[in-house]
Design an enzyme around this catalytic site. Structure first.
Site, PDB file in Angstrom:
ATOM      1  N   TYR A 144       0.842  -1.205   0.000  1.00 26.03           N
ATOM      2  CA  TYR A 144       0.000   0.000   0.000  1.00 26.03           C
ATOM      3  C   TYR A 144       0.876   1.254   0.000  1.00 26.03           C
ATOM      4  O   TYR A 144       0.641   2.188  -0.771  1.00 26.03           O
ATOM      5  CB  TYR A 144      -0.920  -0.011   1.225  1.00 26.03           C
ATOM      6  N   LYS A 148       1.020   4.243  -3.056  1.00 23.52           N
ATOM      7  CA  LYS A 148       0.737   5.656  -2.786  1.00 23.52           C
ATOM      8  C   LYS A 148       1.988   6.520  -2.939  1.00 23.52           C
ATOM      9  O   LYS A 148       1.911   7.674  -3.389  1.00 23.52           O
ATOM     10  CB  LYS A 148       0.153   5.814  -1.380  1.00 23.52           C
TER      11      LYS A 148
END
Length: 268
Positions: A144, A148
């Site tokens: 994750y 990002k």
């Protein structure tokens, strides 16, 4: 401020819905997207379009429909995203690819689709919703964080490439907010006998507790409105608790190993 036409990916719930609802109260024409519009027959906060950011054809159809109706597109808010947790060693490759497809490739493909219209207008604003997690390699959230962080870097590149066309690009990195992201997150299973079992299981509980105790998504919506009213937006914005925002500053000033220990203490 003059009314603007806004497109928000992942607009049917969570942060996206909060942004869309707030901007509607400010007089803007808002369109949100969702992968399956039939799930929201009673959605009345603003207009919804069916779009899957993983499918370029789906993106093209939705953007074309919006431009046909409104004649222009002033603001794109890339908000659609998915969570993913797990030890890197035990996270299936297919799930890693899915996360990048939604969190990185998806926003990039939406940007590619809207840029021609914004160039015609000689104006436009792209806001990429990233995450404070994108500034650091968090344990059991590495994929994750990577998706990002990649979107943060692309934002920097895109600003330089589109400046001459009157298009502005920025990103907002939220911390933990009280949304339904946990319900849609992919969790690599906690495997019995795994060397990661004890710590990973504890980390999952900590992650969910942080989300449940998170701030009001309205904070993000108000920041979006502020950016839309800013003549020259900054490159990066952070929104969240003081410590979450301060953690990004600490990474720049602390020795690496001190910062690593801080992350371990926070995660556990």
């Amino acid at each position: 401020m003059k009314s603007k036409t806004v497109l928000i990916t992942g607009g049917s719930s969570g942060i996206g819905k909060a942004i869309g609802t707030y901007l509607t109260t400010k007089g803007h024409i808002v369109y949100g997207t969702t992968r399956n519009i039939s799930k929201y027959p009673d959605f009345v906060a603003f207009s919804l379009l069916e779009m899957d950011v993983r499918e370029p054809k789906s993106i093209l159809l939705a953007v074309s429909e919006l431009i046909k109706k409104e004649g222009r597109l002033d603001v794109l808010i890339n908000n659609a995203g998915v969570g993913i947790t797990g030890p890197l060693e035990e996270t299936p490759n297919i799930e890693i690819l899915k996360a990048f497809d939604t969190n990185f490739n998806g926003p990039l493909n939406v940007i590619k689709t809207v840029l021609p219209q914004m160039r015609i207008q000689n104006s436009g604003l792209v806001i990429n919703i990233t995450s404070i997690a994108g500034y650091m390699g968090l344990p059991y959230r590495g994929i994750y964080s990577a998706t990002k962080g990649a979107l943060e870097i692309i934002t920097e590149s895109l600003r330089l490439e589109t400046r001459e066309f009157g298009i502005q690009v920025t990103c907002i990195a939220p911390g933990d907010f009280a949304t339904n992201i946990a319900s849609g997150r992919y969790h690599a299973p906690v495997k019995e006998g795994s060397p990661y079992q004890k710590v990973y299981s504890k980390t999952l509980t900590t992650i969910d507790n942080h989300v449940e105790a998170g701030g009001n998504p309205l904070e993000v919506a108000k920041l979006v409105d502020e950016i839309m009213n800013t003549e020259y937006p900054k490159i990066h914005y952070k929104v969240g608790s003081f410590m979450q925002k301060f953690s990004v500053i600490l990474k720049r000033i602390l020795p690496d190993k001190w910062y690593e220990q801080l992350l371990l203490n926070y995660s556990n």
